[in-house]
Design a protein around this motif. Structure first.
Motif, PDB file in Angstrom:
ATOM      1  N   ILE A 223      -0.683  -7.037 -25.377  1.00 55.98           N
ATOM      2  CA  ILE A 223       0.591  -6.434 -25.789  1.00 55.98           C
ATOM      3  C   ILE A 223       1.484  -6.218 -24.577  1.00 55.98           C
ATOM      4  CG2 ILE A 223       1.643  -4.314 -26.678  1.00 55.98           C
ATOM      5  CD1 ILE A 223      -0.667  -4.090 -28.642  1.00 55.98           C
ATOM      6  N   GLN A 224       0.925  -5.623 -23.530  1.00 55.22           N
ATOM      7  CA  GLN A 224       1.710  -5.351 -22.322  1.00 55.22           C
ATOM      8  C   GLN A 224       2.290  -6.638 -21.731  1.00 55.22           C
ATOM      9  OE1 GLN A 224      -1.281  -3.474 -19.963  1.00 55.22           O
ATOM     10  NE2 GLN A 224      -1.237  -1.552 -21.107  1.00 55.22           N
ATOM     11  N   GLN A 225       1.449  -7.667 -21.633  1.00 58.24           N
ATOM     12  CA  GLN A 225       1.889  -8.920 -21.035  1.00 58.24           C
ATOM     13  C   GLN A 225       2.934  -9.622 -21.900  1.00 58.24           C
ATOM     14  OE1 GLN A 225       0.732 -10.010 -17.869  1.00 58.24           O
ATOM     15  NE2 GLN A 225       2.604 -11.215 -18.163  1.00 58.24           N
ATOM     16  N   ALA A 226       2.719  -9.631 -23.215  1.00 59.88           N
ATOM     17  CA  ALA A 226       3.643 -10.326 -24.112  1.00 59.88           C
ATOM     18  C   ALA A 226       5.009  -9.657 -24.123  1.00 59.88           C
ATOM     19  CB  ALA A 226       3.056 -10.374 -25.521  1.00 59.88           C
ATOM     20  N   VAL A 227       5.048  -8.315 -24.172  1.00 62.50           N
ATOM     21  CA  VAL A 227       6.320  -7.593 -24.165  1.00 62.50           C
ATOM     22  C   VAL A 227       7.040  -7.799 -22.839  1.00 62.50           C
ATOM     23  CG1 VAL A 227       7.365  -5.292 -24.198  1.00 62.50           C
ATOM     24  CG2 VAL A 227       5.629  -5.892 -25.886  1.00 62.50           C
ATOM     25  N   THR A 228       6.288  -7.785 -21.742  1.00 66.24           N
ATOM     26  CA  THR A 228       6.897  -8.005 -20.420  1.00 66.24           C
ATOM     27  C   THR A 228       7.477  -9.413 -20.322  1.00 66.24           C
ATOM     28  OG1 THR A 228       5.358  -6.448 -19.397  1.00 66.24           O
ATOM     29  CG2 THR A 228       6.482  -7.994 -17.933  1.00 66.24           C
ATOM     30  N   ASP A 229       6.706 -10.417 -20.746  1.00 66.47           N
ATOM     31  CA  ASP A 229       7.191 -11.801 -20.681  1.00 66.47           C
ATOM     32  C   ASP A 229       8.443 -11.998 -21.530  1.00 66.47           C
ATOM     33  OD1 ASP A 229       5.090 -12.411 -19.026  1.00 66.47           O
ATOM     34  OD2 ASP A 229       3.862 -13.327 -20.599  1.00 66.47           O
ATOM     35  N   ALA A 230       8.506 -11.315 -22.660  1.00 63.41           N
ATOM     36  CA  ALA A 230       9.633 -11.506 -23.571  1.00 63.41           C
ATOM     37  C   ALA A 230      10.891 -10.759 -23.119  1.00 63.41           C
ATOM     38  CB  ALA A 230       9.247 -11.047 -24.980  1.00 63.41           C
ATOM     39  N   GLN A 231      10.721  -9.605 -22.479  1.00 61.29           N
ATOM     40  CA  GLN A 231      11.876  -8.763 -22.186  1.00 61.29           C
ATOM     41  C   GLN A 231      12.313  -8.776 -20.719  1.00 61.29           C
ATOM     42  OE1 GLN A 231      11.809  -4.848 -23.972  1.00 61.29           O
ATOM     43  NE2 GLN A 231      10.523  -5.530 -25.679  1.00 61.29           N
ATOM     44  N   LEU A 232      11.445  -9.205 -19.810  1.00 61.21           N
ATOM     45  CA  LEU A 232      11.793  -9.191 -18.389  1.00 61.21           C
ATOM     46  C   LEU A 232      12.976 -10.109 -18.053  1.00 61.21           C
ATOM     47  CD1 LEU A 232      11.212  -8.151 -15.564  1.00 61.21           C
ATOM     48  CD2 LEU A 232       9.485  -9.951 -15.316  1.00 61.21           C
ATOM     49  N   PHE A 247      14.724   3.543 -18.201  1.00 62.06           N
ATOM     50  CA  PHE A 247      13.378   3.598 -18.776  1.00 62.06           C
ATOM     51  C   PHE A 247      12.995   5.073 -18.826  1.00 62.06           C
ATOM     52  CE2 PHE A 247      13.907  -0.508 -16.820  1.00 62.06           C
ATOM     53  CZ  PHE A 247      13.301  -1.398 -17.702  1.00 62.06           C
ATOM     54  N   GLY A 248      13.315   5.712 -19.947  1.00 68.67           N
ATOM     55  CA  GLY A 248      13.145   7.157 -20.006  1.00 68.67           C
ATOM     56  C   GLY A 248      14.150   7.817 -19.090  1.00 68.67           C
ATOM     57  N   ASP A 249      13.683   8.651 -18.144  1.00 66.24           N
ATOM     58  CA  ASP A 249      14.610   9.300 -17.212  1.00 66.24           C
ATOM     59  C   ASP A 249      14.772   8.517 -15.913  1.00 66.24           C
ATOM     60  OD1 ASP A 249      12.100   9.736 -16.195  1.00 66.24           O
ATOM     61  OD2 ASP A 249      12.411  11.852 -15.726  1.00 66.24           O
ATOM     62  N   ILE A 250      14.212   7.309 -15.841  1.00 70.41           N
ATOM     63  CA  ILE A 250      14.338   6.463 -14.657  1.00 70.41           C
ATOM     64  C   ILE A 250      15.459   5.452 -14.879  1.00 70.41           C
ATOM     65  CG2 ILE A 250      13.188   4.808 -13.129  1.00 70.41           C
ATOM     66  CD1 ILE A 250      10.533   6.042 -13.944  1.00 70.41           C
ATOM     67  N   SER A 251      16.328   5.300 -13.902  1.00 64.80           N
ATOM     68  CA  SER A 251      17.396   4.303 -13.979  1.00 64.80           C
ATOM     69  C   SER A 251      17.314   3.391 -12.766  1.00 64.80           C
ATOM     70  CB  SER A 251      18.772   4.980 -14.021  1.00 64.80           C
ATOM     71  OG  SER A 251      19.008   5.737 -12.844  1.00 64.80           O
ATOM     72  N   ILE A 252      17.598   2.102 -12.982  1.00 67.12           N
ATOM     73  CA  ILE A 252      17.561   1.143 -11.887  1.00 67.12           C
ATOM     74  C   ILE A 252      18.766   0.222 -11.967  1.00 67.12           C
ATOM     75  CG2 ILE A 252      15.042   1.176 -11.708  1.00 67.12           C
ATOM     76  CD1 ILE A 252      14.929  -1.420 -13.224  1.00 67.12           C
ATOM     77  N   ASN A 253      19.232  -0.194 -10.786  1.00 68.70           N
ATOM     78  CA  ASN A 253      20.268  -1.217 -10.671  1.00 68.70           C
ATOM     79  C   ASN A 253      19.936  -2.082  -9.462  1.00 68.70           C
ATOM     80  OD1 ASN A 253      21.274   0.201  -8.337  1.00 68.70           O
ATOM     81  ND2 ASN A 253      22.359   1.593  -9.736  1.00 68.70           N
ATOM     82  N   ARG A 254      20.835  -2.905  -9.043  1.00 66.84           N
ATOM     83  CA  ARG A 254      20.520  -3.833  -7.941  1.00 66.84           C
ATOM     84  C   ARG A 254      20.278  -3.113  -6.626  1.00 66.84           C
ATOM     85  NH1 ARG A 254      24.817  -8.703  -7.880  1.00 66.84           N
ATOM     86  NH2 ARG A 254      26.228  -6.923  -8.098  1.00 66.84           N
ATOM     87  N   GLU A 255      20.889  -1.927  -6.427  1.00 64.25           N
ATOM     88  CA  GLU A 255      20.798  -1.244  -5.146  1.00 64.25           C
ATOM     89  C   GLU A 255      19.742  -0.155  -5.084  1.00 64.25           C
ATOM     90  OE1 GLU A 255      23.867  -1.689  -6.689  1.00 64.25           O
ATOM     91  OE2 GLU A 255      24.233  -3.479  -5.452  1.00 64.25           O
ATOM     92  N   THR A 256      19.566   0.574  -6.198  1.00 64.61           N
ATOM     93  CA  THR A 256      18.712   1.762  -6.127  1.00 64.61           C
ATOM     94  C   THR A 256      17.847   1.934  -7.376  1.00 64.61           C
ATOM     95  OG1 THR A 256      20.392   3.196  -7.140  1.00 64.61           O
ATOM     96  CG2 THR A 256      20.431   2.983  -4.724  1.00 64.61           C
ATOM     97  N   VAL A 303       7.441  -3.422 -18.127  1.00 64.67           N
ATOM     98  CA  VAL A 303       8.698  -4.137 -17.879  1.00 64.67           C
ATOM     99  C   VAL A 303       9.403  -3.507 -16.678  1.00 64.67           C
ATOM    100  CG1 VAL A 303      10.953  -4.781 -18.824  1.00 64.67           C
ATOM    101  CG2 VAL A 303       8.932  -4.755 -20.317  1.00 64.67           C
ATOM    102  N   PHE A 304       9.444  -2.166 -16.670  1.00 63.66           N
ATOM    103  CA  PHE A 304      10.037  -1.455 -15.527  1.00 63.66           C
ATOM    104  C   PHE A 304       9.326  -1.817 -14.233  1.00 63.66           C
ATOM    105  CE2 PHE A 304       8.895   2.081 -12.714  1.00 63.66           C
ATOM    106  CZ  PHE A 304      10.104   2.251 -12.049  1.00 63.66           C
ATOM    107  N   TYR A 305       7.992  -1.791 -14.247  1.00 60.09           N
ATOM    108  CA  TYR A 305       7.235  -2.031 -13.022  1.00 60.09           C
ATOM    109  C   TYR A 305       7.462  -3.449 -12.494  1.00 60.09           C
ATOM    110  CZ  TYR A 305       3.341  -2.145  -9.746  1.00 60.09           C
ATOM    111  OH  TYR A 305       2.584  -2.261  -8.609  1.00 60.09           O
ATOM    112  N   ALA A 306       7.444  -4.433 -13.385  1.00 59.71           N
ATOM    113  CA  ALA A 306       7.651  -5.818 -12.958  1.00 59.71           C
ATOM    114  C   ALA A 306       9.053  -6.007 -12.383  1.00 59.71           C
ATOM    115  CB  ALA A 306       7.431  -6.763 -14.131  1.00 59.71           C
ATOM    116  N   LEU A 307      10.044  -5.403 -13.036  1.00 61.53           N
ATOM    117  CA  LEU A 307      11.424  -5.516 -12.559  1.00 61.53           C
ATOM    118  C   LEU A 307      11.605  -4.786 -11.226  1.00 61.53           C
ATOM    119  CD1 LEU A 307      14.226  -6.606 -13.254  1.00 61.53           C
ATOM    120  CD2 LEU A 307      14.654  -4.480 -14.509  1.00 61.53           C
TER     121      LEU A 307
END
Length: 319
Positions: A223-232, A247-256, A303-307
């Protein structure tokens, strides 16, 4: 005139037969004046329990009907080719039979104690018979309920066959996953791992999977791998276009990457790791907790971790 006397009619005594079972409840009916022998009492109890089990659980699901509805769901949601099937975990029928024999023996000992006046035998036999019998019936009901339940994995999603043949579908590209994997130890020795997943659909409905299917480590990782492959890929495209993802209270962009009003540039992050259930960052040689939110409460954590790893390595540049 002499008095006429009616001839005495012979008394007819009808003995209880085990076959006298009502169609609905399965409970034997007999005249109150007919006593039950010990053997009949035991058989009556067994038949009653079996009948009640049938009423409580209901008829088993129709395999052909379920298969047809799975096919409709696969075609309707365009899930693609079949990948794997994981049936529900059932209690061993051998164990249930052995437990049933032990419970029956305990019941017989209680009856013997009752007939002979040995109170200790009555008490111990009754306790064992009731406690063990209750557990056996409960496990047998659970087995009957779970019979036919399955997880079917496909190229683009899964189909869960639940209680009564209920069909639930999830596509990898539109599912939000919350996962909680816990390794258990006793006195320092590893005793096992429990797996729990919540799959949230686009409409907000929840499908809970708590390790009740065979090989949970395998299907959980799938499940983890399939969702990551599909959404990453889509997530990475959003970031590259200058967008921000949460991702919840975590936000990411290109810089931070940031949480709770704090942010850290990717170029300063040397490592990302999960420590004690929290996301930790190694920044300039020191470990910092990015957020107090546990990993199990972060949607699509993988997905968050891979990104995040992709952005961190990109900011670090070539070695």
């Amino acid at each position: 005139m002499p008095e006429r006397t009616e001839p005495k009619r012979p008394k007819i005594t009808k003995e209880l037969t085990i076959g006298e079972v009502s169609e609905r409840s399965g409970v034997c009916h007999s005249p109150r004046s007919t006593p039950l022998s010990n053997a009949q009492t035991i058989l009556w109890s067994v038949l009653t329990v079996r009948a009640l089990m049938g009423e409580m659980v209901g008829a088993p699901m129709d395999a052909q009907d379920v298969s047809a509805r799975i096919g409709e769901a696969v075609r309707g949601e365009r899930l693609g080719g079949h990948r794997a099937t994981y049936p529900a975990v059932l209690v061993s029928t051998t164990g249930l039979r052995v437990g049933g024999v032990v419970a029956a023996v305990a019941a017989v000992l209680a009856l013997i104690g009752l007939a002979t006046g040995v109170i200790v035998l009555v008490v111990l036999g009754a306790i064992f018979a009731v406690v063990l019998g209750y557990r056996i019936v409960r496990l047998a009901l659970l087995n009957r309920q779970k019979e036919g339940q399955q997880l079917h994995f496909f190229e683009h999603g899964l189909v869960c066959v639940g209680v009564g043949g209920r069909i639930t579908v999830r596509r990898w590209d539109s599912t939000t996953v919350f996962q909680n994997t816990v390794r258990h130890y006793r006195n320092g020795a590893y005793t096992g791992t429990t797996y729990s997943y919540r799959l949230i659909g686009p409409a907000g409905d929840t499908l809970g999977l708590a390790g009740g299917f065979e090989r949970p480590a395998e299907w959980g990782q799938a499940i983890q791998q399939a969702v990551t492959d599909a959404q990453l890929p889509g997530a990475a495209a959003t970031i590259q276009a200058g967008g921000t993802l949460t991702f919840g209270d975590i936000s990411i962009n290109r810089e931070t990457v940031g949480a709770s009003g704090k942010s850290v540039p990717w170029s300063q992050i040397q490592e990302i790791r999960v420590k004690d259930g929290l996301v930790s960052l190694r920044v300039q040689g020191r470990w910092l907790s990015l957020t107090t939110t546990m990993v199990r409460s972060i949607p699509n954590f993988f997905v968050f971790y891979a990104l995040a790893e992709r952005l961190r390595l990109s900011a670090a540049g070539p070695y």
